[in-house]
Enzyme design. Structure first.
Site, PDB file in Angstrom:
ATOM      1  N   TYR A 203      -6.134   6.761   5.461  1.00  0.00           N
ATOM      2  CA  TYR A 203      -5.048   6.176   4.654  1.00  0.00           C
ATOM      3  C   TYR A 203      -4.924   6.906   3.319  1.00  0.00           C
ATOM      4  CZ  TYR A 203      -1.758   2.396   3.669  1.00  0.00           C
ATOM      5  OH  TYR A 203      -0.623   1.670   3.405  1.00  0.00           O
TER       6      TYR A 203
ATOM      7  N   LYS B 231      -0.631   2.169  -2.730  1.00  0.00           N
ATOM      8  CA  LYS B 231      -0.495   0.725  -2.519  1.00  0.00           C
ATOM      9  C   LYS B 231      -1.234  -0.065  -3.593  1.00  0.00           C
ATOM     10  CE  LYS B 231       2.047   0.720   1.235  1.00  0.00           C
ATOM     11  NZ  LYS B 231       3.447   0.250   1.201  1.00  0.00           N
TER      12      LYS B 231
END
Length: 256
Positions: free
Chosen positions: A154, A161
């Site tokens: 990720y 995020k």
């Protein structure tokens, strides 16, 4: 219906498997009126049929990296609707090469791009649409558990995020005096076009099925239901929050 007559702008619809599609469908079922953006002709060809399917009232070009296009979008929405009840931000992007290998090797330009598209765009949109918001308006954005925990593959998106979630809190503070609520939904993994860039996705699906309290993966309809709640008056006192919709997976300290 919870959202009868509410005007909802959906930013980030890509196809009928995207989270934005699940949210738009749920809002429509609760009586909301819809409009959608697109970026470029290729996305327009996908978005316009989906908008017609969902009863969207209009579509428009808006690249969230272009302040001029954002300003034009706000002016267009004002011309069509006058004000805005719901803004859904389902926008994220990182270069594929920055989602492979080590986070340590993220390029400077790739870092800037991921943060601009995935995090700053929420602030830019809220600023542009602030004059159209009113007491009771709701902003909902999409995040993921990789913002707080290590999810291999990720990488820079996890950092983006994290910035997005911090932005939610500060935007909630700034817009709160006007009665505008800002929240995020942290969805479990879903087989979307964007998620396909994460190399560990297949393993994550298996982990959720095996170890989450509900022993199932999340559907876009699950996220849509949560978004409808956050957009409605039922969530009148909910702001600055990250609502997890992940079958409980994030609460497992160790595998069962």
């Amino acid at each position: 219906m919870l959202l009868q007559g509410k005007k909802a702008l959906i930013m980030g619809l890509a196809n009928n498997r995207s989270i934005a599609y699940g949210i738009a469908s749920a809002l429509k079922e609760q009586g909301a009126r819809l409009a959608f953006n697109y970026v470029g002709e290729a996305i327009k060809k996908r978005v316009e049929p989906l908008s017609a399917e969902l009863g969207g009232e209009f579509t428009f070009q808006c690249d969230v990296c272009d302040d001029g296009q954002i300003a034009d979008a706000a002016a267009l929405v004002k011309d069509h609707w006058g004000d805005l009840d719901i803004l859904v931000h389902s926008v994220a992007f990182a270069n594929r090469e920055d989602l492979n290998g080590r986070f340590l090797d993220t390029s400077r330009d790739g870092f800037k791009l991921a943060l601009e598209v995935s995090a700053f765009s929420l602030t830019a949109l809220c600023r542009a649409f602030e004059p159209l918001f009113h007491d009771g308006s709701s902003v909902v954005t999409m995040t993921y558990h990789g913002s707080t925990q290590i999810i291999p593959g990720y990488n820079v998106m996890g950092v983006a995020k994290s910035a997005l979630e911090a932005s939610v809190r500060y935007l909630a503070y700034d817009l709160g005096p006007k009665g505008v609520r800002v929240n995020a939904i942290s969805s479990g993994p879903i087989k979307t076009l964007a998620a396909s860039a994460v190399s560990s996705l297949k393993d994550i699906f298996t982990l959720v099925e095996n170890h989450a309290p509900l022993h199932r993966n999340v559907r876009t309809t699950d996220v849509g239901g949560a978004a409808a709640f956050l957009a409605s008056d039922l969530a009148h006192a909910v702001t600055g929050q990250v609502l997890y919709v992940d079958s409980g997976f994030s609460k497992m300290g160790v595998p069962a």
